[in-house]
Design a protein around this motif. Structure first.
Motif, PDB file in Angstrom:
ATOM      1  N   PHE A  88       1.044  -1.090   0.236  1.00  0.00           N
ATOM      2  CA  PHE A  88      -0.654   0.196   0.006  1.00  0.00           C
ATOM      3  C   PHE A  88       0.896   1.705   0.050  1.00  0.00           C
ATOM      4  CE2 PHE A  88      -3.005  -2.415   2.495  1.00  0.00           C
ATOM      5  CZ  PHE A  88      -3.622  -3.369   1.565  1.00  0.00           C
ATOM      6  N   TYR A  92       1.225   4.555  -2.342  1.00  0.00           N
ATOM      7  CA  TYR A  92       1.707   5.835  -2.148  1.00  0.00           C
ATOM      8  C   TYR A  92       2.649   6.524  -2.809  1.00  0.00           C
ATOM      9  CZ  TYR A  92       0.206   9.828   0.508  1.00  0.00           C
ATOM     10  OH  TYR A  92      -0.471  11.074   1.709  1.00  0.00           O
ATOM     11  N   GLY A 112      -6.953  -1.043   0.082  1.00  0.00           N
ATOM     12  CA  GLY A 112      -5.645  -0.267   0.041  1.00  0.00           C
ATOM     13  C   GLY A 112      -5.117   0.232  -1.056  1.00  0.00           C
ATOM     14  N   GLY A 115      -7.335   3.040  -3.115  1.00  0.00           N
ATOM     15  CA  GLY A 115      -7.772   4.079  -2.217  1.00  0.00           C
ATOM     16  C   GLY A 115      -6.022   4.851  -2.103  1.00  0.00           C
ATOM     17  N   ASN A 116      -4.918   4.052  -2.557  1.00  0.00           N
ATOM     18  CA  ASN A 116      -4.016   4.624  -2.728  1.00  0.00           C
ATOM     19  C   ASN A 116      -3.754   5.352  -3.326  1.00  0.00           C
ATOM     20  OD1 ASN A 116      -3.027   5.177   0.324  1.00  0.00           O
ATOM     21  ND2 ASN A 116      -2.010   3.685   0.259  1.00  0.00           N
ATOM     22  N   ALA A 140      -8.055  -1.246   6.172  1.00  0.00           N
ATOM     23  CA  ALA A 140      -8.010  -0.870   4.962  1.00  0.00           C
ATOM     24  C   ALA A 140      -9.535   0.072   5.257  1.00  0.00           C
ATOM     25  CB  ALA A 140      -8.003  -1.599   4.295  1.00  0.00           C
ATOM     26  N   HIS A 143      -8.292   3.256   3.752  1.00  0.00           N
ATOM     27  CA  HIS A 143      -8.074   3.658   2.824  1.00  0.00           C
ATOM     28  C   HIS A 143      -9.417   3.306   1.620  1.00  0.00           C
ATOM     29  CE1 HIS A 143      -4.357   1.872   3.810  1.00  0.00           C
ATOM     30  NE2 HIS A 143      -4.019   1.997   2.853  1.00  0.00           N
ATOM     31  N   ARG A 146     -11.110   6.548   1.523  1.00  0.00           N
ATOM     32  CA  ARG A 146     -10.249   8.216   0.441  1.00  0.00           C
ATOM     33  C   ARG A 146     -11.476   7.919  -0.566  1.00  0.00           C
ATOM     34  NH1 ARG A 146      -5.071   9.683   1.516  1.00  0.00           N
ATOM     35  NH2 ARG A 146      -4.571   9.338  -0.961  1.00  0.00           N
ATOM     36  N   VAL A 217      -1.702   7.930   5.788  1.00  0.00           N
ATOM     37  CA  VAL A 217      -2.251   6.802   5.775  1.00  0.00           C
ATOM     38  C   VAL A 217      -1.138   5.138   6.268  1.00  0.00           C
ATOM     39  CG1 VAL A 217      -3.950   7.308   3.272  1.00  0.00           C
ATOM     40  CG2 VAL A 217      -1.224   6.802   3.020  1.00  0.00           C
ATOM     41  N   TYR A 221      -3.120   3.185   8.362  1.00  0.00           N
ATOM     42  CA  TYR A 221      -3.423   1.486   8.714  1.00  0.00           C
ATOM     43  C   TYR A 221      -2.768   1.169   9.549  1.00  0.00           C
ATOM     44  CZ  TYR A 221      -2.987  -2.720   5.833  1.00  0.00           C
ATOM     45  OH  TYR A 221      -3.560  -3.801   5.701  1.00  0.00           O
TER      46      TYR A 221
END
Length: 256
Positions: A88, A92, A112, A115-116, A140, A143, A146, A217, A221
């Motif tokens: 993840f 990101y 995850g 979302g990143n 998660a 994520h 987001r 994040v 997480y």
């Protein structure tokens, strides 16, 4: 089978995940993905990464069988926690923008990853969700938050229900929803638009946008994962995982 990287166009790296039958990744798979994303982002010739998957769906999370075969020292659980966090984070912190090309199911760890990502292009059959509570895990929500508003995130999390790509598009978290046959072209089209920008400036822009993100994040997480470990140590995670896929014949409401 595994993770592969190709360069379908100038300035674009296509990272493809392929772990049949449903892209539920083992520990080594998450690390392979993290390594591939970092390598692609570090390549000075790359200005955008497209993250895609082969097979029936984008990602079905972790390999439950690997967790069910865990040893008393919880080596598999610790490995999964660390490996997912690495994958993840690799999305990101990729040095260039990442476009997630999502088809079919995007569950658990899939959320995850997506979302990143910096942008999401989805097939019209794509569904997103966190079935964690059904599988003896947590995590998660960082994520999923987001992708959807706060109260919807909580409802989806507590019920393990999924949300369609069209609804995420309405919330603004999915850039485009296209027929499945058009997904590769649509994702690469967005990547090409991004890759036309100056490479050095893109890298600065990615770092700047991450720097103003209101949520850390990685830290949030890892905070969630602590509760997954607590559930495992307390025995509830094993109980839920062992019953996964089996019909409920108790006829009683859950009390714990």
């Amino acid at each position: 089978m595994g993770v592969s990287t190709t360069n379908p166009d100038r300035g674009i790296a296509l990272v493809t995940v392929d772990f049949p039958p449903v892209n539920a990744l083992p520990v080594r798979g998450w690390y392979e993905l993290a390594d591939a994303l970092r390598a692609a982002g570090h390549d000075p010739a790359v200005r955008c990464v497209v993250l895609a998957a082969a097979g029936r769906g984008f990602n079905a999370g972790v390999d439950i069988k690997e967790l069910q075969a865990d040893t008393p020292d919880r080596r598999a659980l610790i490995g999964v926690n660390r490996a997912c966090a690495e994958a993840f984070t690799a999305v990101y912190e990729c040095e260039v923008p990442v476009v997630a090309a999502v088809h079919g199911f995007c569950l658990g760890g899939g959320v995850g990853l997506a979302g990143n990502a910096d942008a999401i292009v989805a097939c019209d059959d794509a569904v997103f969700g966190l079935p964690e509570l059904d599988r003896g895990a947590l995590g998660a929500a960082t994520h999923l938050a987001r992708l959807v508003p706060q109260h919807l995130m909580r409802t989806l999390y507590y019920t393990s229900r999924t949300v369609a790509a069209a609804e995420l598009h309405a919330h603004g978290s999915v850039w485009r929803v296209v027929p499945c046959r058009e997904l590769p072209r649509a994702a690469l089209g967005l990547a090409r638009d991004i890759a036309r920008k100056d490479g050095g400036l893109l890298r600065l822009a990615k770092a700047a946008i991450n720097g103003i993100d209101p949520v850390d994040v990685r830290r949030s997480y890892r905070f969630e994962q602590g509760f997954t470990f607590e559930a495992s140590l307390g025995g509830v995670a094993d109980r839920v995982r062992d019953s996964f896929g089996k019909p409920d014949t108790s006829g009683k409401e859950a009390t714990s």
